[in-house]
Scaffold this active site. Structure first.
Site, PDB file in Angstrom:
ATOM      1  CE1 TYR A   9      -1.413   5.410   6.298  1.00  0.00           C
ATOM      2  CE2 TYR A   9      -1.533   4.642   4.047  1.00  0.00           C
ATOM      3  CZ  TYR A   9      -2.027   5.426   5.062  1.00  0.00           C
ATOM      4  OH  TYR A   9      -3.136   6.205   4.854  1.00  0.00           O
TER       5      TYR A   9
ATOM      6  CB  SER B 194      -6.446   3.905   3.302  1.00  0.00           C
ATOM      7  OG  SER B 194      -5.588   4.423   2.332  1.00  0.00           O
TER       8      SER B 194
END
Length: 81
Positions: free
Chosen positions: A77, A50
């Site tokens: 994250y 990501s």
């Protein structure tokens, strides 16, 4: 590119912080479990990440599960990606 973005620190049954376990370690566990089948079928595994991974410079290998530092869900994250 599914993932977990936790609002608070949680751990799985192995004591691993949830975001790191799901978003990072889970891929290795899945491929490891399927490895013999993948080899026999000449399959390939392609991983991608990501853009969130660019929000942190490195993975804190000294404390990837936030055992000794304050938990931050967005950092967890990003570090896991």
């Amino acid at each position: 590119n599914a993932g977990v973005l936790p609002s608070m620190k949680t751990v799985n049954s192995r004591g691993w912080e949830t975001a790191f376990a799901v978003n990072h370690l889970g891929h290795y566990i899945l491929v490891g479990a399927l490895l013999e089948l993948l080899k026999s079928s000449r399959a390939r595994v392609v991983n991608h990440s990501s853009l969130a991974s660019h929000l942190v410079k490195t993975i804190d290998l000294e404390d990837p599960f936030y055992d000794h530092k304050p938990f931050n869900g967005f950092q967890a994250y990003a570090q896991s990606k």
